[in-house]
Design an enzyme around this catalytic site. Structure first.
Site, PDB file in Angstrom:
ATOM      1  N   HIS A  12      -5.550  -5.416   3.561  1.00  0.00           N
ATOM      2  CA  HIS A  12      -5.218  -5.969   4.877  1.00  0.00           C
ATOM      3  C   HIS A  12      -5.102  -4.800   5.854  1.00  0.00           C
ATOM      4  O   HIS A  12      -5.414  -3.654   5.491  1.00  0.00           O
ATOM      5  CB  HIS A  12      -3.924  -6.805   4.810  1.00  0.00           C
ATOM      6  CG  HIS A  12      -2.788  -6.110   4.128  1.00  0.00           C
ATOM      7  ND1 HIS A  12      -2.190  -4.975   4.631  1.00  0.00           N
ATOM      8  CD2 HIS A  12      -2.152  -6.367   2.953  1.00  0.00           C
ATOM      9  CE1 HIS A  12      -1.226  -4.591   3.820  1.00  0.00           C
ATOM     10  NE2 HIS A  12      -1.188  -5.410   2.782  1.00  0.00           N
ATOM     11  N   GLY A  14      -2.705  -3.122   6.836  1.00  0.00           N
ATOM     12  CA  GLY A  14      -1.852  -2.025   6.363  1.00  0.00           C
ATOM     13  C   GLY A  14      -2.676  -1.010   5.575  1.00  0.00           C
ATOM     14  O   GLY A  14      -2.569   0.208   5.778  1.00  0.00           O
ATOM     15  N   HIS A  15      -3.526  -1.536   4.673  1.00  0.00           N
ATOM     16  CA  HIS A  15      -4.401  -0.628   3.907  1.00  0.00           C
ATOM     17  C   HIS A  15      -5.391   0.061   4.834  1.00  0.00           C
ATOM     18  O   HIS A  15      -5.717   1.228   4.655  1.00  0.00           O
ATOM     19  CB  HIS A  15      -5.183  -1.405   2.839  1.00  0.00           C
ATOM     20  CG  HIS A  15      -4.330  -2.058   1.806  1.00  0.00           C
ATOM     21  ND1 HIS A  15      -4.066  -3.393   1.810  1.00  0.00           N
ATOM     22  CD2 HIS A  15      -3.687  -1.536   0.728  1.00  0.00           C
ATOM     23  CE1 HIS A  15      -3.302  -3.697   0.783  1.00  0.00           C
ATOM     24  NE2 HIS A  15      -3.053  -2.589   0.102  1.00  0.00           N
ATOM     25  N   GLY A 124       1.443   4.006   1.599  1.00  0.00           N
ATOM     26  CA  GLY A 124       2.176   3.364   2.690  1.00  0.00           C
ATOM     27  C   GLY A 124       3.669   3.584   2.566  1.00  0.00           C
ATOM     28  O   GLY A 124       4.225   3.592   1.465  1.00  0.00           O
ATOM     29  N   GLN A 130       8.479   3.898  -3.907  1.00  0.00           N
ATOM     30  CA  GLN A 130       7.265   4.335  -4.619  1.00  0.00           C
ATOM     31  C   GLN A 130       6.771   5.661  -4.042  1.00  0.00           C
ATOM     32  O   GLN A 130       6.431   6.595  -4.782  1.00  0.00           O
ATOM     33  CB  GLN A 130       6.186   3.257  -4.489  1.00  0.00           C
ATOM     34  CG  GLN A 130       4.789   3.725  -4.854  1.00  0.00           C
ATOM     35  CD  GLN A 130       3.756   2.614  -4.839  1.00  0.00           C
ATOM     36  OE1 GLN A 130       3.716   1.804  -5.750  1.00  0.00           O
ATOM     37  NE2 GLN A 130       2.898   2.558  -3.814  1.00  0.00           N
ATOM     38  N   VAL A 149       2.604  -1.144   8.789  1.00  0.00           N
ATOM     39  CA  VAL A 149       1.995  -1.980   9.839  1.00  0.00           C
ATOM     40  C   VAL A 149       2.703  -3.336   9.783  1.00  0.00           C
ATOM     41  O   VAL A 149       2.948  -3.877   8.700  1.00  0.00           O
ATOM     42  CB  VAL A 149       0.478  -2.150   9.606  1.00  0.00           C
ATOM     43  CG1 VAL A 149      -0.145  -3.038  10.682  1.00  0.00           C
ATOM     44  CG2 VAL A 149      -0.210  -0.784   9.594  1.00  0.00           C
ATOM     45  N   LEU A 157       3.335  -6.091   6.839  1.00  0.00           N
ATOM     46  CA  LEU A 157       2.142  -6.667   6.206  1.00  0.00           C
ATOM     47  C   LEU A 157       2.226  -6.463   4.699  1.00  0.00           C
ATOM     48  O   LEU A 157       2.595  -5.399   4.220  1.00  0.00           O
ATOM     49  CB  LEU A 157       0.874  -5.999   6.720  1.00  0.00           C
ATOM     50  CG  LEU A 157       0.452  -6.246   8.157  1.00  0.00           C
ATOM     51  CD1 LEU A 157      -0.999  -5.827   8.351  1.00  0.00           C
ATOM     52  CD2 LEU A 157       0.619  -7.694   8.561  1.00  0.00           C
ATOM     53  N   SER A 158       1.890  -7.510   3.972  1.00  0.00           N
ATOM     54  CA  SER A 158       1.887  -7.441   2.519  1.00  0.00           C
ATOM     55  C   SER A 158       0.941  -8.518   2.010  1.00  0.00           C
ATOM     56  O   SER A 158       0.840  -9.599   2.615  1.00  0.00           O
ATOM     57  CB  SER A 158       3.298  -7.713   1.976  1.00  0.00           C
ATOM     58  OG  SER A 158       3.237  -8.041   0.601  1.00  0.00           O
ATOM     59  N   SER A 159       0.278  -8.220   0.896  1.00  0.00           N
ATOM     60  CA  SER A 159      -0.628  -9.235   0.351  1.00  0.00           C
ATOM     61  C   SER A 159       0.156 -10.446  -0.149  1.00  0.00           C
ATOM     62  O   SER A 159      -0.418 -11.510  -0.387  1.00  0.00           O
ATOM     63  CB  SER A 159      -1.503  -8.638  -0.755  1.00  0.00           C
ATOM     64  OG  SER A 159      -0.836  -7.614  -1.423  1.00  0.00           O
TER      65      SER A 159
HETATM   66  O1  PAF Z   1       1.017   0.474  -3.852  1.00  0.00           O
HETATM   67  C1  PAF Z   1       0.110   0.069  -4.599  1.00  0.00           C
HETATM   68  O2  PAF Z   1      -0.786  -0.667  -4.196  1.00  0.00           O
HETATM   69  C2  PAF Z   1       0.118   0.470  -6.066  1.00  0.00           C
HETATM   70  O3  PAF Z   1       1.411   0.568  -6.539  1.00  0.00           O
HETATM   71  C3  PAF Z   1      -0.671   1.756  -6.336  1.00  0.00           C
HETATM   72  C4  PAF Z   1      -0.044   2.953  -5.655  1.00  0.00           C
HETATM   73  C5  PAF Z   1      -2.112   1.588  -5.885  1.00  0.00           C
HETATM   74  C6  PAF Z   1      -0.692   2.038  -7.851  1.00  0.00           C
HETATM   75  O4  PAF Z   1      -1.271   0.998  -8.562  1.00  0.00           O
END
Ligand code: PAF
Length: 249
Positions: A12, A14-15, A124, A130, A149, A157-159
Site C-alpha cells: 500500500h 506505506g510501502h 517503516g 520491529q 503514512v 496504513l496497514s494491510s
Molecule cells: O514488516 C514486515 O513486513 C515484516 O515483518 C518484514 C520486515 C518484511 C519481515 O518479514
C-alpha cells in the site's frame, strides 16, 4: 549502492513511501516480497494474510523498485532452520502478545541481508518495536526508518485495515487521536492520562497496551527520558492494530 525494502506483500502507500525513500538514495532498489511463516503465531494467520502479487508488482514498480524479488520458501530456508533470538526487546509489548514473532522477524531479515547483501535497508516506523530490534542486530547494513503514512483521519496504513467493518474503521482512529492529543502534554503522567482517557471513549477498541516508553530500550518513560514514544496496540473487530508516535515537540 543497493537498497533493500523487505516486505510481506499486500503493498500500500506505506510501502510505496519506503520504496520512494530507497529510490531517492539509490538507483538499485530491491523490494523483497516473502510471507515469512516463522513470524506468525498460527497457521490461520498465515492463510488469512492478504496476497496480491500482480498489484504488488505494479505498486512497487510505480514507486521506483528496480527489482522485485519473490523468493520461495526453500530459497530463504534451505534445509534446517536456525532460528535467531530477538533478545530481550523481543519479549515485551508486541513480543509478549505474539510470542516468537520477533524471533521469526530477525531470522528472516538476517537471511534477506545474507542473500541480497544490501548496503542499506528500509523499514517503516509503523512497526517501531520491529525497527528498533532490527537496529539492535547491528548488522553491517545501514537501517533507515521511514515515518508512518496515515489515512485522512490519522489511522496508520496497514494491510489489516481492509478487515475492519465500516463501523470499526471509523472507531480505529481513536488510536491516532489519543496519541496526537497527548503529544505536547507537559509531563509523561499527563500524556499517559490523556491516552488512557481518550482510548476509553471508544468501547470497540480492546486495548492490549498503551504506554509511553523510552525509544531505545522500551522501558517506561519518565520526564527525564530523552526520546519518548507512545506505543499502542489492541483489537477492533478482532483485527490487531498497532501504532506509535514520538512524544514531545
Ligand atoms: O514488516 C514486515 O513486513 C515484516 O515483518 C518484514 C520486515 C518484511 C519481515 O518479514
Amino acid at each position: 549502492m543497493s537498497v533493500l525494502v523487505p516486505t510481506m506483500g499486500a503493498l500500500h502507500k506505506g510501502h510505496q513511501a519506503l520504496i520512494k525513500r530507497a529510490r531517492s538514495m539509490s538507483k538499485e532498489v530491491v523490494v523483497s516480497i516473502f510471507v515469512n511463516p516463522l513470524q506468525f503465531e498460527n497457521e490461520e494467520d498465515i492463510v488469512k494474510y492478504p496476497r496480491s502479487p500482480e498489484r504488488d508488482i505494479q505498486l512497487a514498480t510505480l514507486a521506483g523498485a528496480t527489482e522485485i524479488w519473490m523468493p520461495d520458501y526453500e530459497e530463504i530456508y534451505p534445509g534446517e532452520i536456525t532460528k535467531l533470538h530477538a533478545g530481550p526487546l523481543g519479549d515485551i509489548y508486541e513480543g509478549a502478545s505474539r510470542p516468537g514473532h520477533f524471533d521469526g522477524v530477525v531470522t528472516v531479515v538476517s537471511r534477506l541481508f545474507e542473500i541480497v547483501k544490501p548496503d542499506t535497508a528500509i523499514f517503516g516506523e509503523k512497526d517501531f518495536q520491529q525497527l528498533q530490534i532490527i537496529r539492535a542486530l547491528k548488522k553491517s547494513v545501514e537501517i533507515i526508518g521511514v515515518p508512518t503514512v496515515r489515512e485522512f483521519d490519522g489511522l496508520a496504513l496497514s494491510s489489516r485495515n481492509v478487515r475492519l467493518t465500516p463501523e470499526g474503521r471509523i472507531s480505529a482512529n481513536v488510536i491516532y487521536r489519543a496519541m496526537a492529543a497527548a503529544r505536547l502534554a507537559p509531563t509523561v503522567a499527563i500524556a499517559q492520562e490523556i491516552i488512557s482517557t481518550t482510548i476509553a471513549t471508544d468501547s470497540s477498541f480492546k486495548c492490549d497496551y498503551a504506554v509511553i516508553v523510552d525509544e531505545d530500550d522500551f522501558t517506561e518513560a519518565t520526564d527525564m527520558t530523552k526520546h519518548k514514544r507512545a506505543i499502542i496496540a489492541g483489537w477492533i473487530d478482532g483485527v490487531r492494530l498497532i501504532d506509535n508516535m514520538r512524544m514531545g515537540a
